[in-house]
Design an enzyme around this catalytic site. Structure first.
Site, short mmCIF file in Angstrom:
data_model
loop_
_atom_site.label_atom_id
_atom_site.label_comp_id
_atom_site.label_asym_id
_atom_site.label_seq_id
_atom_site.Cartn_x
_atom_site.Cartn_y
_atom_site.Cartn_z
N LEU A 37 18.80 50.66 -12.81
CA LEU A 37 19.53 49.59 -13.33
C LEU A 37 20.48 48.94 -12.10
O LEU A 37 21.03 49.97 -11.47
CB LEU A 37 20.51 49.83 -14.44
CG LEU A 37 19.87 49.78 -15.90
CD1 LEU A 37 20.86 50.58 -16.78
CD2 LEU A 37 19.42 48.51 -16.26
N ASP A 38 20.28 47.70 -11.88
CA ASP A 38 21.57 47.18 -10.92
C ASP A 38 22.97 47.81 -10.98
O ASP A 38 23.19 47.85 -12.45
CB ASP A 38 21.56 45.72 -10.88
CG ASP A 38 20.06 45.26 -10.23
OD1 ASP A 38 19.36 45.96 -9.41
OD2 ASP A 38 19.55 44.27 -10.86
N PRO A 39 23.79 47.92 -10.28
CA PRO A 39 25.21 48.07 -10.56
C PRO A 39 25.94 47.09 -11.46
O PRO A 39 26.54 47.64 -12.47
CB PRO A 39 25.75 47.96 -9.15
CG PRO A 39 24.66 48.47 -8.19
CD PRO A 39 23.55 47.68 -8.68
N PHE A 40 25.47 45.85 -11.62
CA PHE A 40 26.18 44.96 -12.43
C PHE A 40 25.79 44.96 -13.95
O PHE A 40 26.51 44.74 -14.71
CB PHE A 40 26.04 43.55 -11.96
CG PHE A 40 24.84 42.86 -12.31
CD1 PHE A 40 24.99 41.85 -13.74
CD2 PHE A 40 23.65 42.96 -12.12
CE1 PHE A 40 24.09 41.30 -14.07
CE2 PHE A 40 22.66 42.09 -12.54
CZ PHE A 40 22.87 41.32 -13.66
N ALA A 41 24.40 45.70 -14.02
CA ALA A 41 23.78 45.80 -15.34
C ALA A 41 24.30 47.07 -15.91
O ALA A 41 24.74 48.09 -15.41
CB ALA A 41 22.34 45.84 -15.15
#
Length: 272
Positions: A37-41
């Site tokens: 998962l991307d950091p912002f997600a």
């Protein structure tokens, strides 16, 4: 310690950093996750400890379901709420137009992965090249959108639930949606709700045998498994090529049959 569970990654933290927190929490050094998962997600992250870290390939992790909020009029290099370059004020769209685009973006669609992604180019992560301002030239890929539905539209934010095949990028879906509107857009938030049958349940320990996507086989002489001895084709009930599960009372093994040869993928994995 062998353990399988679903964790919930918060926004603002990389998947690796979150995994390190779980290692400390459970005092376990050998750990891994599936589906970065991307950091912002935020959202569902499948976690395994011990020998279970080698079994991710045998799980059915599709479809993946996400809740995504598209932010209309915003240009971002990474197609998320980071690296924003410009914000344009736009008039609201007719809801029927949004519904029409949603319906058009169903089934198998072609897309180019975002430059800020974890795909490797000549051994280097694409996002590392993008951060340095270098060309990524990622190849066109395909993903399948099984279903999508608009949850609510409060301009300039459109929130949707999207069911996608493994390997798909919701950021690229957002980009395709925006192109059909003739605008820039980015994701203001992204939450993964599930991966296949894996849902968040307060890090409840899962019985791994309920999730292994493997056909069971039977061995004539189970003692061979106990002793780690070589297995021959004639020892097995099913002799077709493929990976199989061999289950005993206290442990299980995974074997692979190829070119009439039997090889252990994993042997004597203790049940928990």
């Amino acid at each position: 310690m062998n353990k399988l569970f679903v964790a919930y990654k918060p926004s603002g933290l990389s998947s690796n950093a979150f995994l390190n927190q779980l290692k400390k929490k459970y005092n376990n050094k050998k750990a891994g996750f599936s589906g970065t998962l991307d950091p912002f997600a935020k959202g569902v992250l499948l976690i395994a400890f011990g020998q279970y870290t080698k079994l991710f390939r045998f799980f059915k992790k599709s479809p993946k379901i996400y809740k995504a909020t598209l932010w209309f009029g915003v240009k971002s290099k990474s197609l998320d709420n980071q690296n924003i370059e410009n914000i344009t004020s736009l008039p609201p769209f007719d809801f029927s137009i949004l519904q029409k685009i949603q319906e058009e973006l169903l089934g198998i669609i072609s897309y180019t992965p975002p430059a800020y992604c974890a795909k490797k180019i000549n051994g280097v992560r694409s996002y590392e090249l993008a951060k340095r301002g270098l060309e990524t030239n990622l190849k066109t890929c395909k993903m399948e959108i099984f279903y999508s539905k608009i949850l609510h539209y409060h301009h300039p934010f459109l929130t949707m639930e999207i069911s996608v095949s493994e390997g798909g990028y919701i950021r690229s879906y957002c980009e395709l949606f925006a192109k059909k509107l003739g605008i820039d857009a980015t994701l203001s938030s992204l939450e993964r709700l599930c991966e296949g049958n894996f849902y968040y349940e307060n890090e409840k320990e899962l019985n791994i045998l309920d999730y292994l996507n493997l056909k069971k086989n039977t061995i004539k002489y189970p003692q061979k498994l106990h002793n780690g001895q070589k297995i021959f084709l004639d020892d097995l009930e099913i002799q077709k090529e493929g990976c199989y599960l061999l289950e005993e009372d206290d442990f299980f093994s995974i074997i692979n049959i190829e070119n009439n040869q039997v090889q252990y993928y994993l042997n004597k994995v203790l049940k928990c």
